[in-house]
Design a protein around this motif. Structure first.
Motif, PDB file in Angstrom:
ATOM      1  N   ALA A   1      33.287  -3.198  27.477  1.00 30.81           N
ATOM      2  CA  ALA A   1      33.254  -4.883  26.561  1.00 30.81           C
ATOM      3  C   ALA A   1      34.331  -3.572  25.501  1.00 30.81           C
ATOM      4  CB  ALA A   1      32.168  -4.920  25.631  1.00 30.81           C
ATOM      5  N   ALA A   2      34.883  -2.345  25.096  1.00 35.14           N
ATOM      6  CA  ALA A   2      36.047  -1.535  25.272  1.00 35.14           C
ATOM      7  C   ALA A   2      36.944  -1.688  24.336  1.00 35.14           C
ATOM      8  CB  ALA A   2      36.124  -0.194  25.831  1.00 35.14           C
ATOM      9  N   GLY A   3      37.309  -2.950  24.662  1.00 40.01           N
ATOM     10  CA  GLY A   3      38.317  -3.151  23.433  1.00 40.01           C
ATOM     11  C   GLY A   3      39.372  -3.419  24.305  1.00 40.01           C
ATOM     12  N   ALA A   4      41.121  -4.194  23.542  1.00 36.21           N
ATOM     13  CA  ALA A   4      41.868  -4.813  24.425  1.00 36.21           C
ATOM     14  C   ALA A   4      43.059  -3.378  24.818  1.00 36.21           C
ATOM     15  CB  ALA A   4      42.377  -5.429  23.590  1.00 36.21           C
ATOM     16  N   ILE A   5      42.513  -2.412  24.713  1.00 33.35           N
ATOM     17  CA  ILE A   5      43.393  -0.735  24.826  1.00 33.35           C
ATOM     18  C   ILE A   5      42.197   0.268  25.431  1.00 33.35           C
ATOM     19  CG2 ILE A   5      44.785   1.239  23.819  1.00 33.35           C
ATOM     20  CD1 ILE A   5      45.431  -1.310  22.680  1.00 33.35           C
TER      21      ILE A   5
ATOM     22  N   GLU B   1      28.115   3.694  22.783  1.00 28.91           N
ATOM     23  CA  GLU B   1      29.312   3.114  22.020  1.00 28.91           C
ATOM     24  C   GLU B   1      29.584   4.059  21.953  1.00 28.91           C
ATOM     25  OE1 GLU B   1      31.342   1.469  20.287  1.00 28.91           O
ATOM     26  OE2 GLU B   1      32.143   2.843  19.232  1.00 28.91           O
ATOM     27  N   ALA B   2      31.055   4.821  21.427  1.00 26.11           N
ATOM     28  CA  ALA B   2      31.880   5.592  21.523  1.00 26.11           C
ATOM     29  C   ALA B   2      31.530   6.307  19.708  1.00 26.11           C
ATOM     30  CB  ALA B   2      33.212   6.042  21.550  1.00 26.11           C
ATOM     31  N   GLY B   3      32.200   5.728  18.921  1.00 27.75           N
ATOM     32  CA  GLY B   3      31.675   5.575  17.435  1.00 27.75           C
ATOM     33  C   GLY B   3      30.179   5.897  16.500  1.00 27.75           C
ATOM     34  N   ASP B   4      31.094   6.129  16.095  1.00 26.17           N
ATOM     35  CA  ASP B   4      28.517   6.246  15.301  1.00 26.17           C
ATOM     36  C   ASP B   4      27.628   4.534  14.533  1.00 26.17           C
ATOM     37  OD1 ASP B   4      29.188   8.952  15.529  1.00 26.17           O
ATOM     38  OD2 ASP B   4      29.665   9.287  13.682  1.00 26.17           O
TER      39      ASP B   4
ATOM     40  N   LEU C   1      38.332   2.233   6.139  1.00 26.42           N
ATOM     41  CA  LEU C   1      37.745   2.566   6.773  1.00 26.42           C
ATOM     42  C   LEU C   1      39.426   2.905   7.347  1.00 26.42           C
ATOM     43  CD1 LEU C   1      35.094   0.013   7.264  1.00 26.42           C
ATOM     44  CD2 LEU C   1      35.072   2.222   6.405  1.00 26.42           C
ATOM     45  N   LEU C   2      40.290   1.837   7.187  1.00 29.51           N
ATOM     46  CA  LEU C   2      41.743   1.893   8.735  1.00 29.51           C
ATOM     47  C   LEU C   2      42.026   3.538   8.040  1.00 29.51           C
ATOM     48  CD1 LEU C   2      43.172  -1.148   7.685  1.00 29.51           C
ATOM     49  CD2 LEU C   2      41.543  -0.500   9.113  1.00 29.51           C
ATOM     50  N   LYS C   3      42.190   4.534   9.234  1.00 27.10           N
ATOM     51  CA  LYS C   3      42.800   5.590   9.109  1.00 27.10           C
ATOM     52  C   LYS C   3      41.644   6.835   9.071  1.00 27.10           C
ATOM     53  CE  LYS C   3      47.746   4.875   8.875  1.00 27.10           C
ATOM     54  NZ  LYS C   3      48.565   4.925   7.645  1.00 27.10           N
TER      55      LYS C   3
HETATM   56  C1  LIG Z   1      41.742  -3.792  10.307  1.00 27.44           C
HETATM   57  C2  LIG Z   1      41.776  -5.028  11.055  1.00 27.44           C
HETATM   58  C3  LIG Z   1      41.152  -6.831  10.759  1.00 27.44           C
HETATM   59  C4  LIG Z   1      41.438  -7.638  11.455  1.00 27.44           C
HETATM   60  N1  LIG Z   1      41.067  -9.130  10.547  1.00 27.44           N
HETATM   61  C5  LIG Z   1      40.714  -9.673  11.481  1.00 27.44           C
HETATM   62  C6  LIG Z   1      40.062 -10.642  10.711  1.00 27.44           C
HETATM   63  O1  LIG Z   1      39.938 -10.642   9.228  1.00 27.44           O
HETATM   64  N2  LIG Z   1      39.602 -11.900  11.426  1.00 27.44           N
HETATM   65  C7  LIG Z   1      39.355 -12.326  12.896  1.00 27.44           C
HETATM   66  O2  LIG Z   1      38.953 -12.996  13.815  1.00 27.44           O
HETATM   67  N3  LIG Z   1      39.922 -11.053  13.471  1.00 27.44           N
HETATM   68  C8  LIG Z   1      40.404 -10.059  12.895  1.00 27.44           C
HETATM   69  N4  LIG Z   1      40.911  -8.059  13.794  1.00 27.44           N
HETATM   70  C9  LIG Z   1      40.744  -8.367  14.791  1.00 27.44           C
HETATM   71  C10 LIG Z   1      39.224  -8.194  15.746  1.00 27.44           C
HETATM   72  O3  LIG Z   1      38.604  -7.667  14.875  1.00 27.44           O
HETATM   73  C11 LIG Z   1      39.326  -7.870  16.927  1.00 27.44           C
HETATM   74  O4  LIG Z   1      40.059  -8.945  17.775  1.00 27.44           O
HETATM   75  C12 LIG Z   1      38.242  -7.816  17.678  1.00 27.44           C
HETATM   76  O5  LIG Z   1      37.225  -7.683  16.496  1.00 27.44           O
HETATM   77  C13 LIG Z   1      38.133  -7.061  19.540  1.00 27.44           C
HETATM   78  O6  LIG Z   1      36.663  -7.441  19.347  1.00 27.44           O
HETATM   79  P1  LIG Z   1      36.512  -6.457  20.664  1.00 27.44           P
HETATM   80  O7  LIG Z   1      35.208  -6.961  21.358  1.00 27.44           O
HETATM   81  O8  LIG Z   1      37.409  -6.994  22.153  1.00 27.44           O
HETATM   82  O9  LIG Z   1      37.090  -4.609  20.679  1.00 27.44           O
HETATM   83  P2  LIG Z   1      36.096  -3.548  19.430  1.00 27.44           P
HETATM   84  O10 LIG Z   1      35.420  -4.632  18.373  1.00 27.44           O
HETATM   85  O11 LIG Z   1      37.376  -3.286  19.633  1.00 27.44           O
HETATM   86  O12 LIG Z   1      34.793  -3.077  20.492  1.00 27.44           O
HETATM   87  C14 LIG Z   1      35.219  -1.732  21.515  1.00 27.44           C
HETATM   88  C15 LIG Z   1      34.026  -0.944  20.952  1.00 27.44           C
HETATM   89  O13 LIG Z   1      33.756  -0.416  22.012  1.00 27.44           O
HETATM   90  C16 LIG Z   1      33.858   1.155  22.082  1.00 27.44           C
HETATM   91  N5  LIG Z   1      34.085   2.262  22.627  1.00 27.44           N
HETATM   92  C17 LIG Z   1      36.141   1.819  22.770  1.00 27.44           C
HETATM   93  N6  LIG Z   1      36.165   2.909  24.262  1.00 27.44           N
HETATM   94  C18 LIG Z   1      34.847   3.178  24.080  1.00 27.44           C
HETATM   95  C19 LIG Z   1      34.839   4.728  25.579  1.00 27.44           C
HETATM   96  N7  LIG Z   1      35.329   4.622  26.210  1.00 27.44           N
HETATM   97  N8  LIG Z   1      33.180   4.613  25.358  1.00 27.44           N
HETATM   98  C20 LIG Z   1      32.576   3.690  25.287  1.00 27.44           C
HETATM   99  N9  LIG Z   1      32.842   2.917  23.394  1.00 27.44           N
HETATM  100  C21 LIG Z   1      33.923   2.617  23.670  1.00 27.44           C
HETATM  101  C22 LIG Z   1      34.584   1.527  20.046  1.00 27.44           C
HETATM  102  O14 LIG Z   1      34.489   2.206  19.820  1.00 27.44           O
HETATM  103  C23 LIG Z   1      34.311  -0.569  19.955  1.00 27.44           C
HETATM  104  O15 LIG Z   1      33.328  -0.489  18.439  1.00 27.44           O
HETATM  105  C24 LIG Z   1      41.322  -7.732  13.105  1.00 27.44           C
HETATM  106  C25 LIG Z   1      41.206  -5.901  13.477  1.00 27.44           C
HETATM  107  C26 LIG Z   1      41.258  -5.423  13.035  1.00 27.44           C
HETATM  108  C27 LIG Z   1      41.012  -4.068  13.293  1.00 27.44           C
END
Ligand SMILES: Cc1cc2nc3c(=O)[nH]c(=O)nc-3n(C[C@H](O)[C@H](O)[C@H](O)COP(=O)(O)OP(=O)(O)OC[C@H]3O[C@@H](n4cnc5c(N)ncnc54)[C@H](O)[C@@H]3O)c2cc1C
Length: 591
Positions: A282-286, A52-55, A72-74
């Motif tokens: 599993a690093a998310g949609a970006i 995990e990249a974050g803490d 937590l935003l920004k």
């Molecule tokens: C402010 C906000 C409010 C939201 N509110 C809701 C809500 O109320 N209900 C809901 O259902 N959804 C909500 N969402 C959307 C939802 O949280 C996300 O769609 C979901 O959590 C994404 O899951 P994920 O596993 O795809 O990615 P994430 O949960 O984002 O996980 C990706 C992880 O990968 C890590 N990572 C990324 N790149 C690297 C790398 N190169 N090396 C190591 N680690 C890396 C990141 O740090 C992160 O921990 C919200 C999102 C945000 C930002």
């Protein structure tokens, strides 16, 4: 089985992992990543590494307090991404927060728990995602959930809920103005739906379920799936504060992912980790598509522009960026009903003390306490004036099924925008659930430490603007319903489009579509639901991963997170992502 290490489980020094071998290497300890790490390591015969990249999330108080997540935003817990200027939003740049902490975005998000619409998943299957229909996913929704009943909501049936999982859900604290808002929605014609998370679908108005535990604290995938017992497993290793900088491939004809490269910063040493069986992104949609591209998997022409050696030409990586778009309308409220006072630390103290001592009250609320889900073509609802209806553009029905919604309207018992001291606002938020506008993301650099370009293309399709205007009119009618009269303080009509309370103060039957459109372009924002950038497809001609979530054209590499959505879910995506990770874990262990 790869080497099992006997060392502390939450590591933060990547050098200790140099050249080690694990069966499964999971990149990203976010929403999906924590579920995968937990489920895969249930098999004692495999070794698992989570990077995990974050803490660590454990000391982060604002993640624990549900109402405090906006803080937590920004912050350092947010990747702090921004979109490129959005043409249809007057070239505004929109913040695009993503969680950078264990639990990922589920550690910083708004805690809404929703299965979305059953036909969303049936639609996925119809687009090539064989095995991802609602019937197949429903057991996985239930498997993860541990719902605690609330006697104030007796119509919620326990047989519809998961009760023996680890991820805690509840129907928590509600402010009276949100309860009245539900009554107001019923008054204008929206049916009550006591549980929007069942096979019966999500149409109707409801108190939201949230992932809040019995102590009134956030139940993220990190807190729920990576408990002390799980972290103590000898076959699971977790490292935080460490970026995966690249996926490594063998140089055979058909490349195989052999491991990853990790580093703490752009200038620090890089170390190699070997994956015996698979690398799982599993690093998310970006960040998942970003890593694919940086590692040489993506559109050849894009990669060559940045001198990235091409491992696999896969044009759909980063395309199909889906998101939800909202527009927050602030209604002038009377004193005593909203949370605006919480902006002043001294006034917020009693609520904070109550939460610390009992885990209840305002601080245990997620803010977004209730919402309605409807269809924009529902003729019984007050969406439009007859005059605006007869003009193009006409709204396109893009719902996933005939009983699925394409509009959500949510409520927050506070002003979305800062108000002058002593003033109070109720925010009603129309959200387009099935926009036609689709975007994309692409690399700005070959460095994983540089933000990629993000273009959600918000409201670029004219039908989406018209849909949003319908949503606003419905919201304005609800604001004027008798149920809210004693709590709001609206003007009869206002044409002051620059005022803080416009269009909340505007008469829904008099306000012009043209004026609403101008206002939408200046005020629309993201709901932070980006997904779809490594979608499941039939072949590499229409997707990035197959129905087993394996990246097309290479071996030993899967993507398991919001990136794989073929189409947008008509609701909040965290619970579907958890269900995807649950199902993927079974697939991986059984493959
Ligand atoms: C402010 C906000 C409010 C939201 N509110 C809701 C809500 O109320 N209900 C809901 O259902 N959804 C909500 N969402 C959307 C939802 O949280 C996300 O769609 C979901 O959590 C994404 O899951 P994920 O596993 O795809 O990615 P994430 O949960 O984002 O996980 C990706 C992880 O990968 C890590 N990572 C990324 N790149 C690297 C790398 N190169 N090396 C190591 N680690 C890396 C990141 O740090 C992160 O921990 C919200 C999102 C945000 C930002």
């Amino acid at each position: 089985m790869g080497a099992v290490l006997s060392q502390p489980k939450l590591l933060d020094d990547p050098s200790v992992l140099a050249d080690k071998l694990y069966d499964y290497v999971i990149v990203g300890g976010g929403t999906a990543g924590c579920v995968l790490a937990s489920r895969l390591s249930e098999d004692v015969n495999v070794s698992v590494l989570l990077v995990e990249a974050g803490d660590n999330h454990v000391g982060e108080l604002f993640s624990k307090i549900p109402v405090a997540y906006p803080r937590l935003l920004k912050s350092s817990r947010d990747w702090g991404y921004k979109t490129i200027p959005q043409k249809a939003l007057n070239d505004r740049v929109i913040d695009c927060p993503r969680g950078k902490i264990m639990g990922g975005s589920a550690s910083i998000n708004a805690l809404v728990y929703q299965h979305c619409s059953p036909s969303d998943f049936d639609e996925w299957e119809s687009k090539g995602a064989t095995g991802w229909n609602y019937k197949a996913l429903a057991p996985y929704f239930r498997k993860s959930e541990k719902f605690t009943p609330n006697s104030a909501y007796p119509e919620v049936r326990l047989e519809d809920r998961g009760i023996s999982g680890v991820w805690q859900t509840s129907l928590g604290y509600s402010h009276s103005i949100c309860e009245r808002w539900i009554d107001a929605a019923v008054e204008v014609g929206v049916p009550r739906n006591p549980d929007i998370n069942t096979a019966r679908g999500s149409i109707g108005v409801s108190k939201f379920f949230t992932f809040v535990d019995q102590k009134g604290q956030r139940s993220s995938t990190a807190t729920a799936f990576l408990s002390k017992d799980v972290l103590n497993r000898s076959n699971l290793t977790v490292i935080t504060g460490t970026m995966t900088t690249r996926v490594l491939f063998s140089s055979e004809d058909r490349p195989r992912a052999t491991g990853i490269e990790i580093a703490q910063s752009d200038s620090s040493p890089r170390f190699t980790i070997n994956a015996g069986k698979e690398v799982i992104l599993a690093a998310g949609a970006i960040n998942s598509p970003q890593l694919l591209m940086i590692s040489g998997v993506g559109d050849r022409s894009e990669l060559e522009k940045l001198d990235i050696p091409v491992v696999k030409d896969l044009p759909h990586v980063g395309k199909n960026l889906l998101d939800h778009v909202l527009v927050p309308i602030v209604f002038r409220a009377k004193g005593g009903y909203t949370l605006d006072y919480m902006q002043e630390p001294l006034k917020a103290l009693p609520a904070m003390l109550r939460w610390l001592l009992t885990g209840t009250g305002t601080c245990s609320s997620n803010g977004g306490e209730a919402a309605l889900f409807v269809r924009l073509n529902d003729k019984s609802l007050p969406f439009a004036t007859p005059e605006s209806e007869s003009r193009a553009p006409y709204i396109v029905d893009n719902t996933s099924g005939s009983t699925s919604p394409d509009l959500e309207v949510g409520v927050v018992p506070a002003s979305y925008r800062p108000l002058p001291k002593g003033e109070n606002g109720l925010t009603i938020v129309p959200i387009l659930l099935r926009p036609l506008s689709v975007g994309s993301m692409w690399l700005s650099s070959s460095s994983p430490f540089k933000q990629p370009n993000i273009n959600p293309n918000f409201l670029s399709n004219p039908s989406d603007i018209k849909s949003m205007i319908r949503g606003i009119r419905l919201a304005l009618h609800i604001g004027r319903a008798a149920a809210l009269k004693t709590m709001l303080n609206l003007k009869d009509n206002s044409e002051d489009m620059d005022g803080q309370y416009w269009p909340g103060d505007a008469d829904p039957d008099k306000v012009l579509d043209e004026d609403l459109e101008k206002w939408v372009r200046n005020n629309a924002d993201t709901v932070n639901h980006c997904s779809g950038t490594a979608r499941i497809g039939n072949t590499e001609k229409d997707g990035v991963v197959d129905a087993q979530l394996r990246v097309f054209g290479v071996d030993g590499l899967r993507v398991v997170d919001a990136s794989v959505f073929p189409t947008m879910v008509s609701g909040h995506p965290t619970a579907p992502i958890v269900a995807i990770a649950e199902k993927a874990s079974d697939m991986i262990l059984n493959s």
